[in-house]
Design an enzyme around this catalytic site. Structure first.
Site, short mmCIF file in Angstrom:
data_model
loop_
_atom_site.label_atom_id
_atom_site.label_comp_id
_atom_site.label_asym_id
_atom_site.label_seq_id
_atom_site.Cartn_x
_atom_site.Cartn_y
_atom_site.Cartn_z
N TYR A 14 0.97 -1.20 0.28
CA TYR A 14 -0.17 -0.20 0.06
C TYR A 14 1.02 1.10 -0.20
O TYR A 14 0.63 2.56 0.12
CB TYR A 14 -1.07 -0.38 1.33
CG TYR A 14 -2.03 -0.99 0.90
CD1 TYR A 14 -1.76 -2.19 0.83
CD2 TYR A 14 -3.34 0.18 0.88
CE1 TYR A 14 -2.86 -3.20 1.30
CE2 TYR A 14 -4.21 -1.59 0.52
CZ TYR A 14 -3.99 -2.70 0.75
OH TYR A 14 -4.82 -3.39 0.76
N LYS A 16 4.99 -13.85 6.91
CA LYS A 16 5.10 -14.86 5.70
C LYS A 16 6.72 -14.50 5.01
O LYS A 16 7.02 -14.58 4.52
CB LYS A 16 4.35 -14.67 4.45
CG LYS A 16 4.43 -15.20 3.40
CD LYS A 16 3.96 -17.06 3.62
CE LYS A 16 3.42 -17.81 2.92
NZ LYS A 16 3.05 -19.37 2.82
N ASP A 54 -0.29 -17.79 5.32
CA ASP A 54 -1.12 -19.10 5.56
C ASP A 54 -2.08 -20.15 6.53
O ASP A 54 -3.61 -20.02 6.27
CB ASP A 54 -0.61 -20.28 4.53
CG ASP A 54 -0.24 -20.14 4.38
OD1 ASP A 54 0.55 -19.84 5.46
OD2 ASP A 54 1.19 -20.74 3.37
N ASP A 61 -5.72 -7.47 5.85
CA ASP A 61 -7.00 -6.66 4.44
C ASP A 61 -7.83 -8.05 4.28
O ASP A 61 -8.95 -7.68 4.17
CB ASP A 61 -6.21 -5.92 3.45
CG ASP A 61 -7.70 -5.82 2.48
OD1 ASP A 61 -8.60 -5.34 3.15
OD2 ASP A 61 -7.65 -6.15 1.29
N ASP A 99 -11.16 -9.40 6.37
CA ASP A 99 -12.34 -9.98 5.84
C ASP A 99 -13.78 -10.38 6.00
O ASP A 99 -14.05 -11.85 6.88
CB ASP A 99 -12.55 -10.12 4.02
CG ASP A 99 -12.97 -8.78 3.54
OD1 ASP A 99 -12.87 -7.72 4.55
OD2 ASP A 99 -13.33 -8.19 2.73
C1 IPM Z 1 -10.74 -1.53 3.53
C2 IPM Z 1 -10.91 -1.67 1.84
C3 IPM Z 1 -9.56 -1.09 1.65
C4 IPM Z 1 -7.84 -1.61 1.64
C5 IPM Z 1 -9.76 -0.72 0.18
C6 IPM Z 1 -10.67 -0.19 -0.42
C7 IPM Z 1 -8.34 0.45 -0.48
O1 IPM Z 1 -10.44 -2.33 1.93
O2 IPM Z 1 -10.52 -1.31 4.56
O3 IPM Z 1 -10.01 -3.27 4.29
O4 IPM Z 1 -7.63 -2.74 1.13
O5 IPM Z 1 -7.70 -0.84 2.63
MN MN Z 2 -10.23 -4.73 2.63
#
Ligand code: IPM
Ligand code: MN
Length: 334
Positions: free
Chosen positions: A126, A171, A203, A227, A231
């Site tokens: 990033y 990793k 992983d 990231d 999720d």
């Molecule tokens: C998050 C999102 C962002 C990230 C994107 C939208 C750039 O997925 O906040 O997790 O990757 O950080």
């Molecule tokens: Mn995200």
């Protein structure tokens, strides 16, 4: 000195405006009950801002974030999300992204999940250096000693207020230098703080999150792994519509849901406002209004106990109806 109270609200795209109205309803209830002197100003960023102002993050919004706000409360953004949130995080120096994954209703499969992912927020891929040479594209993964140390401190602080255990996820078997530096520096900081820690390859951590999430207390990891894992953790804890996040550093902070714009349900009034409202709870706590923040979090939990929820989690309420129930509990005390 003035307490922290200036909030820059960026509603965003898709379901963003709806969940932002829900958050505002709850903030009004907080103000009514606690009289904190909160001030909210609205700004525009994202796809709609790009259409209307020619930029997804207009200069005037950057100015308000940098020079007026104490905190930014941001809804999800659509296609231009990367051009909004990545520069905002950088501009605010928000080097740690704190993402709690906590179930509000115990799941049949995973029971009660309660962990926090602390994601490094400014480096890794990033960092923003990508280039093409001939037929090959390169993306730079940046990992500095200072970057690892400062985010490790945040993870250590969270762990000491929780079950006291950090898992460093990396990793380093492949990325010996970049991930190697992260794990080494993070380990040093945690050891220095007297915080217990172990390590896991990313992983294996993904597998373990799906198999036995209660194995984790605080997960400390690099930007891109965080990231993806956040999720997964959100889903395991009950759904991505429930997951808030706090982007913090040494100055200002940015609060947002983990989820995206959810175009498929935008404008229907059924989006789950939980993540955005829990982001408000995290923001209030960060601003020094711990009691107000805790009240909002408790009101959300109580809403789930009573089944005051949106269709994605089995309820039948609309976004604003759920927000009004939560606001009502904040006003009357839970
Ligand atoms: C998050 C999102 C962002 C990230 C994107 C939208 C750039 O997925 O906040 O997790 O990757 O950080
Ligand atoms: Mn995200």
């Amino acid at each position: 000195m003035r307490g922290k109270g200036r909030i820059l609200l960026i509603p965003g795209d898709g379901v963003g405006p709806e969940v932002s109205e829900a958050a505002l309803r709850v903030l009004e209830a907080v103000e009514g009950r606690y009289r904190l002197g909160l001030e909210v100003r609205r700004a525009e960023a994202g796809d709609s801002a790009a259409r209307r102002h020619g930029s997804p993050l207009p200069g005037w919004v950057e100015d308000l974030a940098l020079h007026w706000a104490d905190a930014v409360l941001k809804g999800p953004v659509g296609e231009t999300a990367g051009e909004v949130v990545v520069p905002l995080r950088r501009m605010l120096g928000a080097y740690a992204n704190v993402r709690p994954a906590r179930s509000l209703v115990p799941s049949r499969c995973w029971g009660r999940v309660d962990l926090v992912i602390v994601r490094e927020n400014l480096e890794d891929v990033y960092y923003g250096v990508e280039y093409v040479v001939g037929d090959t594209a390169f993306a730079l993964k940046v990992s500095s000693r200072a970057g690892a140390a400062r985010v490790a401190r945040v993870a250590g602080l969270y762990a000491s207020r929780r079950r006291g255990r950090v898992t460093i996820v990396h990793k380093a078997n492949v990325l010996k230098l970049a991930d190697g530096m992260f794990r080494r520096e993070a380990g040093k900081v945690l050891a220095g703080m007297g915080v217990e820690y172990d390590e896991m390859y990313v992983d294996a951590a993904a597998m373990m999150l799906a198999r036995n999430p209660s194995r984790f207390d605080v997960v400390l990891t690099m930007n891109q792994y965080g990231d993806i894992l956040s999720d997964l953790a959100a889903e395991v804890a009950g759904g991505i519509g429930l997951a808030p996040s706090a982007n913090v550093g040494d100055g200002k902070a940015l609060f947002e849901p983990v989820h995206g714009a959810a175009w498929d349900i935008a404008g229907k009034g059924v989006a789950n406002p939980t993540a955005m409202i829990l982001a408000v709870a995290m923001m209030l706590e960060w601003m020094g209004h711990a009691e107000a923040g805790a009240t909002v979090a408790r009101a959300v939990e109580e809403a789930y106990r009573r089944g005051y929820t949106t269709p994605d989690v089995g309820g039948s309420m609309g976004t604003m109806e759920m927000a009004s129930k939560i606001a009502g509990m904040v006003e009357s005390g839970v």
